[in-house]
Motif scaffolding. Structure first.
Motif, mmCIF file in Angstrom:
data_model
loop_
_atom_site.group_PDB
_atom_site.id
_atom_site.type_symbol
_atom_site.label_atom_id
_atom_site.label_comp_id
_atom_site.label_asym_id
_atom_site.label_seq_id
_atom_site.Cartn_x
_atom_site.Cartn_y
_atom_site.Cartn_z
ATOM 1 N N GLU A 180 -6.848 -11.120 2.124
ATOM 2 C CA GLU A 180 -5.926 -11.806 1.337
ATOM 3 C C GLU A 180 -4.493 -11.523 1.606
ATOM 4 O O GLU A 180 -3.799 -12.316 1.120
ATOM 5 C CB GLU A 180 -6.265 -11.383 -0.073
ATOM 6 N N ASN A 188 -7.991 -5.724 3.466
ATOM 7 C CA ASN A 188 -8.003 -6.893 2.529
ATOM 8 C C ASN A 188 -7.253 -8.164 3.088
ATOM 9 O O ASN A 188 -6.070 -8.112 3.348
ATOM 10 C CB ASN A 188 -7.347 -6.376 1.317
ATOM 11 N N GLU A 199 -0.751 -5.385 4.603
ATOM 12 C CA GLU A 199 -2.261 -5.018 4.645
ATOM 13 C C GLU A 199 -2.216 -3.711 4.881
ATOM 14 O O GLU A 199 -3.175 -2.918 4.409
ATOM 15 C CB GLU A 199 -2.959 -5.987 5.564
#
Length: 236
Positions: free
Chosen positions: A164, A162, A169
């Motif tokens: 973001e 991801n 992560e």
């Protein structure tokens, strides 16, 4: 081991100004792989300004250029990878001798993803205790420093990391893998650098990493986690 010609491994290393470690790792990989199934080593560079790229090229490594961000870099590396097994590795983490054979055996046994246990390159008893916990098969004991192998098809199915998340992560992705596959903890160890602990102090780093885990557990999103990390670890 009888070579499994149907499975190949792509080693993916996200890098950013890693001239002090990358050459040692690439040499280590050549000396410690024991099959012919390692198809390629790909370094995904996030804009290094030191000798990282030239060192990678010196060892015959494929270099992919990316915007900085480890999740973004690893996803881009996976897009360029040709191997049926993806092996994500940090530039300061050294896998055990025969790491490729261990990964292939796990895949042959039906495990679609997994990691190694971890040891730090230090005799600090507290850090050695935390590293010992990496043998426990629970998401709380997972992290990117343990490396990660995953079948390419599963990586695509789960849509990878991801982007973001500018930190955390690895853990976020592995938590999703735990929900979709039987995650395997291999019994051998990777050796990872304790450089951040030496630079900042192991008590400070371990405390704030624990707080990041707690914040995530309580529902904090990727922006809040990164803000906390930036304040307390990146720029203490």
């Amino acid at each position: 081991m009888k070579q499994n010609k149907s499975k190949t491994i792509s080693i993916l290393i996200p890098v950013f100004n890693e001239e002090a470690y990358l050459g040692k790792l690439l040499k280590h990989l050549k000396l410690n792989s024991t099959t012919k199934n390692v198809l390629e080593v790909i370094c995904i560079d996030g804009g290094s300004t030191d000798k990282t790229i030239s060192i990678a090229l010196q060892y015959g490594t494929t270099v992919v250029h990316s915007k900085k961000g480890r999740a973004r870099q690893m996803n881009l590396g996976a897009e360029h990878a040709s191997g049926e097994i993806l092996y994500f590795l940090h530039a300061d983490t050294y896998p055990p001798k025969g790491f490729d054979r261990f990964i292939l055996e796990a895949i042959e046994q039906g495990h679609q993803s997994g990691c190694f246990r971890m040891q730090f390159d230090t005799k600090n008893p507290i850090l050695r205790t935390f590293a010992w916990l990496s043998r426990i098969n629970h998401t709380l004991c997972r992290g990117g420093d343990q490396s990660l192998f995953i079948q390419n098809g599963l990586f695509n199915k789960t849509e990878g990391f991801n982007e973001e998340y500018l930190i955390y992560e690895d853990t976020e992705f592995i938590k999703r893998l735990y929900g979709q596959t039987k995650f395997k903890i291999l019994p051998d160890h990777v050796i990872t650098s304790a450089r951040k602990y030496r630079e900042i102090g192991w008590i400070r780093v371990q405390f704030h990493f624990a707080m990041i885990h707690l914040k995530n557990y309580l529902g904090a999103g990727p922006d809040e986690l990164f803000q906390y990390y930036s304040k307390h670890i990146l720029n203490p």
